[in-house]
Design an enzyme around this catalytic site. Sequence first.
Site, PDB file in Angstrom:
ATOM      1  CD  GLU A 122      -4.114   7.896   4.484  1.00 32.67           C
ATOM      2  OE1 GLU A 122      -4.740   7.925   3.399  1.00 32.67           O
ATOM      3  OE2 GLU A 122      -3.738   6.836   5.036  1.00 32.67           O
ATOM      4  CE  LYS A 155      -5.040  -0.481  -1.829  1.00 31.94           C
ATOM      5  NZ  LYS A 155      -4.435  -0.008  -0.567  1.00 31.94           N
ATOM      6  NE  ARG A 211     -11.965   9.277   1.730  1.00 27.10           N
ATOM      7  CZ  ARG A 211     -11.029   8.330   1.742  1.00 27.10           C
ATOM      8  NH1 ARG A 211      -9.868   8.561   2.326  1.00 27.10           N
ATOM      9  NH2 ARG A 211     -11.245   7.169   1.158  1.00 27.10           N
ATOM     10  CG  ASN A 244      -8.942  -0.106  -0.003  1.00 28.67           C
ATOM     11  OD1 ASN A 244      -9.932  -0.700  -0.400  1.00 28.67           O
ATOM     12  ND2 ASN A 244      -8.183   0.624  -0.800  1.00 28.67           N
ATOM     13  CG  ASP A 292      -2.391   1.875   6.615  1.00 29.31           C
ATOM     14  OD1 ASP A 292      -2.974   2.786   7.238  1.00 29.31           O
ATOM     15  OD2 ASP A 292      -2.356   1.835   5.372  1.00 29.31           O
ATOM     16  CG  ASP A 326      -1.689   1.202   1.473  1.00 33.62           C
ATOM     17  OD1 ASP A 326      -2.329   1.655   0.521  1.00 33.62           O
ATOM     18  OD2 ASP A 326      -1.677   1.718   2.609  1.00 33.62           O
ATOM     19  CB  SER A 357      -2.161   3.775  -3.902  1.00 30.44           C
ATOM     20  OG  SER A 357      -2.627   4.830  -3.111  1.00 30.44           O
ATOM     21  N   GLY A 358      -5.243   3.214  -3.022  1.00 32.58           N
ATOM     22  CA  GLY A 358      -6.522   3.885  -3.151  1.00 32.58           C
ATOM     23  C   GLY A 358      -6.345   5.373  -3.334  1.00 32.58           C
ATOM     24  CG  ASP A 381      -2.068   7.597   0.529  1.00 25.38           C
ATOM     25  OD1 ASP A 381      -2.851   8.550   0.528  1.00 25.38           O
ATOM     26  OD2 ASP A 381      -1.323   7.347  -0.448  1.00 25.38           O
TER      27      ASP A 381
END
Length: 242
Positions: free
Chosen positions: A35, A159, A71, A185, A182, A26, A114-115, A28
């Site tokens: 983030e 992912k 967001r 997700n 972490d 991942d 990554s998201g 962020d």
Amino acid sequence: MSTIAPDDFRLPPSLEGGEPRLLIMDVDSTLIEDEVIELLADHAGVRAEVAAVTEAAMRGELDFAQSLHARVQTLTGLPISVIHEVRRRVRLTPGARTLVRTFRAQGWPVAVVSGGFTEVVEPLAAALDIPYVRANTLEVEDDRLTGRVLGAVIDRAAKAQFLREVAADAGVPVERAVAVGDGANDLDMLAAAGLGVAFCAKPAVREQADVAITTRRLDRVLDLLGMDPVPVANDDGSTPLA
């Protein structure tokens, strides 16, 4: 799940031996300390609002795709120049360079998924010599963010699918993949890999991962794998990428 310690962790048999391993991370709050969406939200004056949604999503309390759309919508109208400013603010997690360099020195594949956003993740990956990258892409019109992302959101299922795609392309069995993340997700990716590592993670992730690292040094992953690090000078997260 066990917390990293010399006496209570045993490497899964699928990851033993000298055959190539795959590292997928991942971004962020894992590869980097930040983030990215919160750094962008700073410029829109909505950081506190966005950070609260991010925390809930990473704990698994909100659907990730829905939370991301909400967001990103708060960023509507920001000039694309903000992205360049955010890139300069990104801080690598201590030990990140050493972890990546050690895998790459072996000729082993490294991937990030990554998201977050390609606009930040792709230059970051290029600077670290990471060949496999997947993230969301922000929609831009007239040099401003529209508040939307292009295409399907990179959620937990995406992912895990990317892990399988990278493993197939690199010719490394999924069972020899090490996944590090972490947040909620990342759970499907951690479960799909031969070793799922919760890195300074939310409680739900620590409970479901194979092992947890609770100190903010990514090169602790090498301890788990019994690999000698290829040291990188000043790998404390404070030096710029360039």
